[in-house]
Design a protein around this motif. Structure first.
Motif, PDB file in Angstrom:
ATOM      1  N   GLN A  43      34.409  37.297  39.043  1.00 28.66           N
ATOM      2  CA  GLN A  43      34.615  38.314  40.073  1.00 28.66           C
ATOM      3  C   GLN A  43      33.782  38.079  41.320  1.00 28.66           C
ATOM      4  O   GLN A  43      34.067  38.639  42.372  1.00 28.66           O
ATOM      5  CB  GLN A  43      34.330  39.706  39.505  1.00 28.66           C
ATOM      6  CG  GLN A  43      32.891  39.983  39.122  1.00 28.66           C
ATOM      7  CD  GLN A  43      32.017  40.404  40.280  1.00 28.66           C
ATOM      8  OE1 GLN A  43      32.511  41.009  41.232  1.00 28.66           O
ATOM      9  NE2 GLN A  43      30.719  40.098  40.220  1.00 28.66           N
ATOM     10  N   PRO A  47      39.789  36.785  42.850  1.00 26.66           N
ATOM     11  CA  PRO A  47      40.440  37.977  42.318  1.00 26.66           C
ATOM     12  C   PRO A  47      40.889  37.743  40.880  1.00 26.66           C
ATOM     13  O   PRO A  47      41.363  36.654  40.534  1.00 26.66           O
ATOM     14  CB  PRO A  47      41.654  38.172  43.241  1.00 26.66           C
ATOM     15  CG  PRO A  47      41.368  37.342  44.455  1.00 26.66           C
ATOM     16  CD  PRO A  47      40.543  36.196  43.978  1.00 26.66           C
ATOM     17  N   VAL A  48      40.736  38.756  40.051  1.00 21.12           N
ATOM     18  CA  VAL A  48      41.229  38.718  38.669  1.00 21.12           C
ATOM     19  C   VAL A  48      42.469  39.601  38.582  1.00 21.12           C
ATOM     20  O   VAL A  48      42.426  40.787  38.932  1.00 21.12           O
ATOM     21  CB  VAL A  48      40.169  39.222  37.671  1.00 21.12           C
ATOM     22  CG1 VAL A  48      40.751  39.303  36.260  1.00 21.12           C
ATOM     23  CG2 VAL A  48      38.951  38.313  37.680  1.00 21.12           C
ATOM     24  N   ALA A  63      42.400  34.055  37.021  1.00 15.21           N
ATOM     25  CA  ALA A  63      41.644  33.963  38.255  1.00 15.21           C
ATOM     26  C   ALA A  63      42.589  33.429  39.315  1.00 15.21           C
ATOM     27  O   ALA A  63      43.157  32.348  39.167  1.00 15.21           O
ATOM     28  CB  ALA A  63      40.448  33.029  38.080  1.00 15.21           C
ATOM     29  N   SER A 221      36.674  42.508  41.602  1.00 20.14           N
ATOM     30  CA  SER A 221      37.128  41.182  42.043  1.00 20.14           C
ATOM     31  C   SER A 221      38.200  41.245  43.111  1.00 20.14           C
ATOM     32  O   SER A 221      38.364  40.300  43.902  1.00 20.14           O
ATOM     33  CB  SER A 221      37.661  40.384  40.844  1.00 20.14           C
ATOM     34  OG  SER A 221      38.953  40.833  40.454  1.00 20.14           O
ATOM     35  N   HIS A 224      38.090  40.205  46.863  1.00 19.78           N
ATOM     36  CA  HIS A 224      38.245  38.833  47.346  1.00 19.78           C
ATOM     37  C   HIS A 224      39.666  38.512  47.809  1.00 19.78           C
ATOM     38  O   HIS A 224      39.913  37.396  48.275  1.00 19.78           O
ATOM     39  CB  HIS A 224      37.837  37.844  46.256  1.00 19.78           C
ATOM     40  CG  HIS A 224      36.370  37.868  45.947  1.00 19.78           C
ATOM     41  ND1 HIS A 224      35.412  37.458  46.845  1.00 19.78           N
ATOM     42  CD2 HIS A 224      35.700  38.281  44.841  1.00 19.78           C
ATOM     43  CE1 HIS A 224      34.215  37.607  46.305  1.00 19.78           C
ATOM     44  NE2 HIS A 224      34.355  38.099  45.092  1.00 19.78           N
TER      45      HIS A 224
END
Length: 239
Positions: A43, A47-48, A63, A221, A224
């Motif tokens: 994170q 981004p997850v 990811a 996360s 991002h």
């Protein structure tokens, strides 16, 4: 086509592996698998998101590295432009193997058809002259064990998310500076409103099971995504 073999010094004593980043080594992917145990590290950089398999219906975590198939916006030629590399990429060309009955001790396997396998005498040694694991292989073995443990723990995590209705479909419309647009579809994220509406008992159960921290990490996360769009704009502008 893959060629998985049980790793051993007798058969693979001279094996060397290319460890640098590069599209030729399999790094040109828009997403790679991750596990809840890894979310805290992922994170901070990527981004997850979550994806449901059409056939099995099972969820997995990813990811996100780009917006199109084959696009890795953190890959700059032969340089990995991030302070962290997801385990699923870092352990290649190795993997964990188990007997067909899924019982017994896990073994380290190697895909001899993977592009990271060196055929020119270059690369990092897997075994030393005495046939003992090199420091590189020891580090790989630790990462494999961590990834395998996380993978086996993941079904309980996703079962909890589904039980509480915490996964929602996610679509991202990405307008770029050159006027083009990209749409990211087919993924899920944590439903923050549903999470906020959970009562203390439900939150306590999630925390006790170790699920609450990965949930928060996955939510954090997504900050991002803006950086990922900026990387895409820079890549388009640079041709």
């Amino acid at each position: 086509m893959s060629n998985h073999q049980i790793l051993n010094s007798a058969d693979h004593g001279a094996l060397r592996v290319h460890t640098q980043a590069g599209a030729d080594f399999g790094d040109a992917v828009m997403a790679c698998m991750t596990v809840p145990d890894e979310f805290r590290r992922v994170q901070g950089h990527f981004p997850v998101v979550f994806r449901r398999d059409v056939e099995s219906g099972a969820f997995s975590a990813l990811a996100l590295l780009g917006f199109e198939n084959g696009e890795n916006l953190f890959l700059e030629g032969g340089r990995w432009d991030a302070r962290y590399r997801p385990l699923a990429l870092a352990i290649q060309p190795f993997l964990i193997g188990r007997p067909s009955a899924q019982t017994g001790e896990a073994q380290v396997h190697v895909d001899m058809a993977h592009p990271r396998i060196s055929a020119d005498g270059e690369g990092v040694r897997v075994f030393d002259d005495a046939g003992q694991p090199s420091p590189y292989l020891e580090a790989i073995a630790r990462s494999l064990g961590e990834l395998d443990h996380g993978h086996r723990q993941s079904p309980a995590f996703f079962a909890a998310l589904e039980h509480h209705g915490l996964l929602e479909p996610f679509t991202l419309d990405v307008p770029l500076d050159d006027g083009s647009r990209h749409s990211l579809v087919g993924f899920h994220t944590i439903d923050e409103e549903r999470l906020a509406a959970l009562n203390g008992k439900a939150l306590g159960a999630l925390h006790e099971a170790g699920h609450l921290m990965p949930i928060f990490m996955a939510m954090a996360s997504l900050s991002h995504l803006g950086e990922l769009v900026a990387r895409k704009n820079a890549r388009v502008a640079g041709g």
